[in-house]
Design a protein around this motif. Structure first.
Motif, PDB file in Angstrom:
ATOM      1  N   PHE A   1       0.823  -1.205   0.000  1.00  0.00           N
ATOM      2  CA  PHE A   1       0.000   0.000   0.000  1.00  0.00           C
ATOM      3  C   PHE A   1       0.861   1.259   0.000  1.00  0.00           C
ATOM      4  O   PHE A   1       1.882   1.321   0.697  1.00  0.00           O
ATOM      5  N   PRO A   2       0.470   2.291  -0.727  1.00  0.00           N
ATOM      6  CA  PRO A   2       1.180   3.578  -0.659  1.00  0.00           C
ATOM      7  C   PRO A   2       0.857   4.271   0.655  1.00  0.00           C
ATOM      8  O   PRO A   2      -0.133   3.937   1.317  1.00  0.00           O
ATOM      9  N   GLY A   3       1.677   5.209   1.056  1.00  0.00           N
ATOM     10  CA  GLY A   3       1.457   5.908   2.321  1.00  0.00           C
ATOM     11  C   GLY A   3       0.773   7.254   2.120  1.00  0.00           C
ATOM     12  O   GLY A   3       0.778   7.834   1.029  1.00  0.00           O
ATOM     13  N   CYS A   4       0.175   7.751   3.189  1.00  0.00           N
ATOM     14  CA  CYS A   4      -0.459   9.072   3.139  1.00  0.00           C
ATOM     15  C   CYS A   4       0.620  10.150   3.274  1.00  0.00           C
ATOM     16  O   CYS A   4       1.768   9.871   3.618  1.00  0.00           O
ATOM     17  N   ILE A   5       0.236  11.393   3.031  1.00  0.00           N
ATOM     18  CA  ILE A   5       1.187  12.509   3.094  1.00  0.00           C
ATOM     19  C   ILE A   5       0.780  13.508   4.176  1.00  0.00           C
ATOM     20  O   ILE A   5       1.003  14.708   4.043  1.00  0.00           O
ATOM     21  N   CYS A   6       0.165  12.980   5.238  1.00  0.00           N
ATOM     22  CA  CYS A   6      -0.291  13.845   6.333  1.00  0.00           C
ATOM     23  C   CYS A   6       0.897  14.166   7.248  1.00  0.00           C
ATOM     24  O   CYS A   6       1.233  13.370   8.129  1.00  0.00           O
ATOM     25  N   VAL A   7       1.504  15.311   7.031  1.00  0.00           N
ATOM     26  CA  VAL A   7       2.679  15.700   7.812  1.00  0.00           C
ATOM     27  C   VAL A   7       2.325  16.768   8.840  1.00  0.00           C
ATOM     28  O   VAL A   7       2.585  16.616  10.035  1.00  0.00           O
ATOM     29  N   LYS A   8       1.699  17.834   8.377  1.00  0.00           N
ATOM     30  CA  LYS A   8       1.386  18.957   9.257  1.00  0.00           C
ATOM     31  C   LYS A   8      -0.019  18.879   9.847  1.00  0.00           C
ATOM     32  O   LYS A   8      -0.329  19.590  10.806  1.00  0.00           O
ATOM     33  N   THR A   9      -0.857  18.042   9.275  1.00  0.00           N
ATOM     34  CA  THR A   9      -2.230  17.909   9.764  1.00  0.00           C
ATOM     35  C   THR A   9      -2.496  16.471  10.185  1.00  0.00           C
ATOM     36  O   THR A   9      -1.878  15.541   9.653  1.00  0.00           O
ATOM     37  N   PRO A  10      -3.426  16.253  11.122  1.00  0.00           N
ATOM     38  CA  PRO A  10      -3.736  14.871  11.537  1.00  0.00           C
ATOM     39  C   PRO A  10      -4.445  14.111  10.429  1.00  0.00           C
ATOM     40  O   PRO A  10      -5.015  14.712   9.513  1.00  0.00           O
ATOM     41  N   CYS A  11      -4.411  12.801  10.511  1.00  0.00           N
ATOM     42  CA  CYS A  11      -5.072  11.966   9.514  1.00  0.00           C
ATOM     43  C   CYS A  11      -6.581  12.002   9.744  1.00  0.00           C
ATOM     44  O   CYS A  11      -7.076  11.537  10.773  1.00  0.00           O
ATOM     45  N   LEU A  12      -7.288  12.576   8.778  1.00  0.00           N
ATOM     46  CA  LEU A  12      -8.737  12.727   8.875  1.00  0.00           C
ATOM     47  C   LEU A  12      -9.378  12.352   7.543  1.00  0.00           C
ATOM     48  O   LEU A  12      -8.760  12.499   6.480  1.00  0.00           O
ATOM     49  N   PRO A  13     -10.639  11.875   7.562  1.00  0.00           N
ATOM     50  CA  PRO A  13     -11.327  11.568   6.310  1.00  0.00           C
ATOM     51  C   PRO A  13     -11.379  12.811   5.414  1.00  0.00           C
ATOM     52  O   PRO A  13     -11.602  13.921   5.881  1.00  0.00           O
ATOM     53  N   GLY A  14     -11.165  12.596   4.146  1.00  0.00           N
ATOM     54  CA  GLY A  14     -11.194  13.706   3.207  1.00  0.00           C
ATOM     55  C   GLY A  14      -9.824  14.229   2.852  1.00  0.00           C
ATOM     56  O   GLY A  14      -9.614  14.757   1.759  1.00  0.00           O
ATOM     57  N   THR A  15      -8.868  14.058   3.776  1.00  0.00           N
ATOM     58  CA  THR A  15      -7.503  14.518   3.519  1.00  0.00           C
ATOM     59  C   THR A  15      -6.491  13.378   3.574  1.00  0.00           C
ATOM     60  O   THR A  15      -5.469  13.432   2.905  1.00  0.00           O
ATOM     61  N   CYS A  16      -6.779  12.349   4.347  1.00  0.00           N
ATOM     62  CA  CYS A  16      -5.876  11.205   4.478  1.00  0.00           C
ATOM     63  C   CYS A  16      -6.308  10.103   3.519  1.00  0.00           C
ATOM     64  O   CYS A  16      -7.478   9.684   3.528  1.00  0.00           O
TER      65      CYS A  16
END
Length: 356
Positions: A72-87
């Protein structure tokens, strides 16, 4: 990159305890130092039969995919927490609340929803709320000898509803190997094989067979109950091979035996089809769970007792990414379990997901 990712898996599991607590004198650690916490055995000086301990799935004969391979590829949530819609790991809603509890464990949730956690390639930190199962054991557990069910597993401390308890890990097998092993069993053998069948939106079926008989973790000691306190959910982290995570379906008290429904019914809900299966008149294995609603017999399904078949064609390969991009999936698991000192018993476990 895969090598570096694999090396990152173990440190996160030990994050809650930088050093695993020492085993009390005179006690055996069933987990052999491979979990965050030691797992004791009762009575003192006794212990289950020999098997090789592994806290994670391992690839066995006939398996199409290596469960340790990062797919699986990884998310790019660096400055913000992992949330639906962005993660990218959260398609619909958060899997866990602020207390690391699985959100959908109430009776209002009719079906188990597929869970994807952040993985080793994600740019979010180890303290991300979407990392729970991968952290490993967080509660002290004990393997103990029961009166009629062989060895069982219980908790030594309070476990709140929704918290992750343990995994059901072992060898990931191909269909023909799982069937071959079942055919070799005698009436005196304990069976540990679990079959998970997942229906993808385009009609394809993905099958995963896990056998912790020879290589496994403490999940192999869990007994069946008609009123279970655990709920099994397939959770994907690094690989398309699901990790079979068990969560507390209710608050669990210290010294309480841990159990789940071998039939896999979500939250132990029974429909008319389930009742028909229970009344098929087959030779059934007695259930010793002692629950008020006990059906007297363990679930039974003879699908893997048929004539030995040749290995089925694999649908694996590009599937992981097509699976993720489609966002359409239905999960159906078949638990092939019958550990209570008698032949195998199995019944279907329906886990429809969501299709958009």
């Amino acid at each position: 990159m895969f090598v570096e990712a694999a090396e990152k898996r173990r440190p996160l599991r030990m994050a809650a305890c930088e050093e695993a607590p020492a085993v009390p004198p005179g006690q055996v650690d069933v987990a052999r130092g491979l979990e965050n916490l030691p797992v004791s055995a009762w009575p003192p000086g006794a212990g289950p039969g020999p098997f090789q301990y592994t806290p994670d799935h391992v690839r066995g004969p006939g398996a199409d995919m290596d469960p340790t391979q990062i797919t699986f590829p990884g998310c790019i949530c660096v400055k913000t927490p992992c949330l639906p819609g962005t993660c990218s790991c959260l398609h619909y809603e958060e899997n866990y609340d602020a207390n690391s509890c699985l959100r959908d464990t109430g009776w209002e949730a009719k079906y188990a929803k597929p869970v994807f956690e952040c993985n080793v390639l994600c740019q979010c930190g180890d303290h991300c709320r979407n990392r729970v199962v991968q952290r490993g054991l967080q509660f002290h557990l004990q393997v103990f000898k029961t009166d009629k069910k062989g060895w069982g597993l219980r908790t030594l401390e309070f476990i709140p509803k929704g918290r992750f308890v343990c995994e059901y890990a072992g060898e990931v097998l191909g269909f023909s190997e799982a069937q071959r092993r079942i055919h070799l069993q005698t009436v005196c053998d304990s069976n540990y094989i679990i079959a998970i069948r997942e229906h993808v939106y385009n009609g394809q079926i993905m099958e995963t067979f896990v056998d912790p008989t020879y290589l496994g973790n403490i999940g192999r000691f869990l007994n069946h109950s008609c009123e279970p306190n655990l709920l099994m959910i397939p959770v994907r982290i690094d690989s398309m091979v699901p990790r079979l995570a068990l969560f507390a379906a209710k608050d669990i008290l210290p010294e309480e035996e841990l159990s789940y429904d071998y039939s896999g019914r979500f939250l132990n809900l029974m429909d008319c089809e389930d009742k028909e299966r229970l009344d098929e008149g087959k030779l059934r294995k007695p259930c010793y769970c002692g629950a008020k609603s006990c059906t007297a017999f363990l679930p039974f399904d003879s699908s893997l007792y048929g004539p030995l078949e040749k290995p089925k064609p694999s649908m694996c390969g590009p599937a992981p990414y097509a699976f993720l991009s489609s966002k359409q999936l239905t999960l159906e698991g078949s638990l092939v379990r019958g550990k209570q000192l008698a032949p195998l018993h199995k019944e279907r476990w329906w886990l429809p997901g969501f299709a958009s």
